[in-house]
Design an enzyme around this catalytic site. Structure first.
Site, PDB file in Angstrom:
ATOM      1  N   GLN A 128       0.834  -1.200   0.000  1.00 48.50           N
ATOM      2  CA  GLN A 128       0.000   0.000   0.000  1.00 48.50           C
ATOM      3  C   GLN A 128       0.868   1.248   0.000  1.00 48.50           C
ATOM      4  O   GLN A 128       1.684   1.434   0.893  1.00 48.50           O
ATOM      5  CB  GLN A 128      -0.924   0.032   1.221  1.00 48.50           C
ATOM      6  CG  GLN A 128      -1.900   1.202   1.197  1.00 48.50           C
ATOM      7  CD  GLN A 128      -2.804   1.243   2.410  1.00 48.50           C
ATOM      8  OE1 GLN A 128      -2.328   1.166   3.539  1.00 48.50           O
ATOM      9  NE2 GLN A 128      -4.099   1.364   2.196  1.00 48.50           N
ATOM     10  N   GLY A 129       0.686   2.116  -0.995  1.00 43.76           N
ATOM     11  CA  GLY A 129       1.430   3.369  -1.106  1.00 43.76           C
ATOM     12  C   GLY A 129       0.501   4.564  -0.969  1.00 43.76           C
ATOM     13  O   GLY A 129       0.229   5.256  -1.952  1.00 43.76           O
ATOM     14  N   SER A 131       0.419   6.681   2.414  1.00 44.86           N
ATOM     15  CA  SER A 131       0.945   7.698   3.338  1.00 44.86           C
ATOM     16  C   SER A 131       2.167   8.403   2.761  1.00 44.86           C
ATOM     17  O   SER A 131       2.953   7.817   2.009  1.00 44.86           O
ATOM     18  CB  SER A 131       1.325   7.048   4.672  1.00 44.86           C
ATOM     19  OG  SER A 131       0.201   6.465   5.283  1.00 44.86           O
ATOM     20  N   SER A 163       3.416  -0.806   3.424  1.00 44.46           N
ATOM     21  CA  SER A 163       3.387  -2.177   3.928  1.00 44.46           C
ATOM     22  C   SER A 163       3.866  -3.170   2.873  1.00 44.46           C
ATOM     23  O   SER A 163       3.346  -3.177   1.756  1.00 44.46           O
ATOM     24  CB  SER A 163       1.962  -2.553   4.349  1.00 44.46           C
ATOM     25  OG  SER A 163       1.382  -1.555   5.128  1.00 44.46           O
ATOM     26  N   GLU A 246     -10.783  -1.622   4.403  1.00 44.55           N
ATOM     27  CA  GLU A 246      -9.698  -1.694   5.386  1.00 44.55           C
ATOM     28  C   GLU A 246     -10.236  -1.514   6.804  1.00 44.55           C
ATOM     29  O   GLU A 246      -9.804  -2.176   7.732  1.00 44.55           O
ATOM     30  CB  GLU A 246      -8.644  -0.625   5.076  1.00 44.55           C
ATOM     31  CG  GLU A 246      -7.375  -0.763   5.912  1.00 44.55           C
ATOM     32  CD  GLU A 246      -6.300   0.212   5.478  1.00 44.55           C
ATOM     33  OE1 GLU A 246      -6.613   1.155   4.727  1.00 44.55           O
ATOM     34  OE2 GLU A 246      -5.145   0.024   5.894  1.00 44.55           O
TER      35      GLU A 246
END
Length: 398
Positions: A128-129, A131, A163, A246
């Site tokens: 996951q990109g 933040s 992550s 999520e």
């Protein structure tokens, strides 16, 4: 919602329980936490075993090789895998629990056919990109930019807390495609292949010693336009779908594990000496632990309601996911604090003390802190609950 299990549900449970009893002993020991190639191989092997047995993507459509099961069977799957001590999703967390569901809801037919069966078979791992260092909790303030160049977007910027970046094949990536639009309007959701040129990954070590997060530097990374999910500049809406999964369903497995953890902490209290007796003799401790157990039971009922409502509607969890995420994060943190109080001086280090398995509980306490930040901080969840569910006035902009 019918809280009772039907005869069909119980047959499903019995079949799953029998398969788990046969399958779990064949797994080799789990690799060490920093051996990421081995951890990927171990996690994806378990995923492949689930797929071959027909238990991968329990609630995913059969068109993408999911089982197409009912919401109740999905929850039974979570109950039984936890009861049996089966592996958690591990490196498959992002792909299985929110990138994949987002593609089911928002992806093109080609994107679904290309990625979803591979995620279910354990052949494709996602990271996951979202933040960024300068955005903090205000995700819409992201500045990683994507400039259209023919059939590609050219992406430059930095992501953090990514992550599983170092073992992933693809990344769910949010980029700014219109710097002049209001900050929520100029964002696009892209699928970034992790073998593209221009990606540099630097692992981050957390307070527990884990390196599952990384910071990621992107230097003119070219991503095909066909990898866009949703319309250009409509990525904030797509991201809200991702967050719905999520916050609404991705933590359900953790909830069941925490319910088991309460029983373990109760057993710990019955072994730890206090004065002339055991820690369990303290009525205050039993009261606090009982209250936590009751709150987790209530959250399990809320989960069943949220999942049932989502399946009867759009298939996307609603705002009830924020209620769950906020309440679960808070009760999980209180369980951690109570366990540290129970361990007393043994909580000062991460090594086991006096024959008590204190180290793992200290590690879990550290992990519980991250839950109040992950997938949107508790402050963000309170704003959502207050403004969108309770109809309270919006928080003044700063």
């Amino acid at each position: 919602m019918d809280l009772r299990y039907s005869d069909s549900d119980e047959r499903f449970r019995a079949e799953l329980r029998a398969w788990l009893e046969d399958a779990l002993p064949s797994l080799p020991p789990k690799p060490g936490q920093d051996n990421w190639p081995a951890r990927r191989a171990w996690d994806t092997r378990w995923q492949q075993m689930l797929f071959e047995a027909g238990y991968a993507g329990i609630d995913w459509p059969s068109e993408v090789e999911g089982r197409g099961a009912t919401p109740t069977e999905h929850l039974i799957f979570l109950e039984e895998t936890e009861r049996a001590g089966a592996p958690y999703v591990g490196v498959n967390f992002v792909g299985l629990l929110h990138a994949g569901p987002t593609l089911i809801a928002e992806g093109t037919p080609e994107q679904k056919q290309r990625h979803l069966p591979r995620i279910l078979r354990g052949e494709e791992v996602w990271c996951q990109g979202f933040s960024e260092p300068g955005a903090g909790s205000d995700l819409a303030a992201l500045s990683t930019k994507a400039v259209r160049d023919g059939d590609h977007y050219v992406v430059t910027g930095q992501k953090i807390w990514t992550s599983f970046a170092h073992v992933a094949d693809h990344c769910e990536l949010l980029v700014r495609t219109d710097p002049d639009a209001p900050k929520h309007k100029g964002i696009t959701w892209l699928i970034m292949p992790m073998d593209a040129k221009g990606i540099e990954i630097q692992p981050l070590r957390t307070i527990t010693g884990s390196t599952e997060f990384s910071q990621m530097f992107l230097d003119e990374v070219r991503i095909p336009v066909e990898n866009r999910v949703g319309e250009e500049n409509d990525g904030w809406r797509v991201a809200m779908v991702t967050f719905s999964f999520e916050r609404g369903t991705a933590f359900v497995g953790e909830l069941i594990r925490t319910m088991s953890l309460v029983e373990h902490v109760a057993g710990l209290a019955q072994r730890i000496p206090r004065g002339d007796g055991k820690a369990w003799d303290d009525p205050g401790l039993r009261r606090d632990l009982g209250r936590i157990a009751a709150e987790l039971d209530a959250l399990w009922a809320l989960t069943r309601r949220n999942v049932t409502q989502a399946e009867r509607g759009t298939g996307v969890p609603g705002l009830g996911g924020s209620v769950f995420k906020l309440a679960y994060s808070e009760v999980r943190a209180r369980l951690g604090d109570l366990t540290m109080k129970l361990l007393d001086r043994a909580a000062l280090g991460m090594e086991d003390v006096g024959g008590i398995e204190s180290g793992i509980h200290v590690e879990r306490w550290f992990q519980s802190m991250s839950l109040t930040i992950a997938a949107g901080t508790s402050q963000i969840q309170r704003n959502i609950v207050g403004e969108r569910i309770l109809g309270l006035p919006k928080e003044p902009a700063v």
